[in-house]
Write an enzyme that holds these catalytic residues in place. Sequence first.
Site, PDB file in Angstrom:
ATOM      1  N   ASP A   7       0.870  -1.170   0.000  1.00  0.00           N
ATOM      2  CA  ASP A   7       0.000   0.000   0.000  1.00  0.00           C
ATOM      3  C   ASP A   7       0.911   1.226   0.000  1.00  0.00           C
ATOM      4  OD1 ASP A   7      -2.409   1.548   0.318  1.00  0.00           O
ATOM      5  OD2 ASP A   7      -1.867   1.779   2.432  1.00  0.00           O
ATOM      6  N   ASP A   9      -0.165   5.083   0.789  1.00  0.00           N
ATOM      7  CA  ASP A   9      -0.408   6.145   1.765  1.00  0.00           C
ATOM      8  C   ASP A   9      -0.386   5.613   3.189  1.00  0.00           C
ATOM      9  OD1 ASP A   9      -0.804   8.213  -0.188  1.00  0.00           O
ATOM     10  OD2 ASP A   9      -2.714   7.248  -0.658  1.00  0.00           O
ATOM     11  N   ASP A 179      -1.352  -0.258   6.107  1.00  0.00           N
ATOM     12  CA  ASP A 179      -1.693   0.366   7.385  1.00  0.00           C
ATOM     13  C   ASP A 179      -3.183   0.330   7.686  1.00  0.00           C
ATOM     14  OD1 ASP A 179      -2.967   3.497   6.975  1.00  0.00           O
ATOM     15  OD2 ASP A 179      -2.181   2.442   5.249  1.00  0.00           O
TER      16      ASP A 179
END
Length: 219
Positions: A7, A9, A179
């Site tokens: 991922d 961001d 996250d």
Amino acid sequence: MSLAIFDLDNTLLADDSDYLWGQFLIEQGIVDSVSYERENQQFYDDYRAGTLDIQEFLAFMLRPLAEHSLEQLLAWRAQFIEDKIRPILLPKAMELLARHRTAGDTLLIITATNRFLTAPIAELLEVPDLLATEVEFTAGRYTGRPIGIPCFQHGKVERLSAWLAETGHNLDESWFYSDSHNDLPLLGQVSYPVAVDPDATLAEHAQEHGWPIISLRGA
């Protein structure tokens, strides 16, 4: 050769590039500061809460691309990368990418953020393969409309499945670093899911399932 998926961001970056692009547009006086900041913040809050309407968000986020020339957009993007993205690059993230690269793994970034913003970020991170939300481009201009399946939540699974079929890669011995609890659909598909500085929901899920929890922040 394994597939290492990341991922973007708040995983490889120390902030959210979509949100920061909105802040950049506000700071540059490109959009109305009051209304745009209010909506930008609300969509970001919805994303973190897991209640984001992806189509409404994309209509909002992609609208400025349709309102300006490609030349102007590219100039703003270059400044955005320097002002907002370089400062949030994480040395530990670069080290993690380097470890997988040295191991001979195929690196892939998969992100809900649109390709216009993320293509130069992936290049900065030296990751050649990118799956991002695609934006319609015709007659030399962006239309402000997304095309295909948004690369968000289960859409990441669908987009990755198509990419695997196209490239011949597979998920045997695969990794995915994220996250966000929005990525649980894809985290559940790989061999080695890793929670990176996770939100509370993902942290709880990772603990329950014995997934590693790591941090790429700080020293």
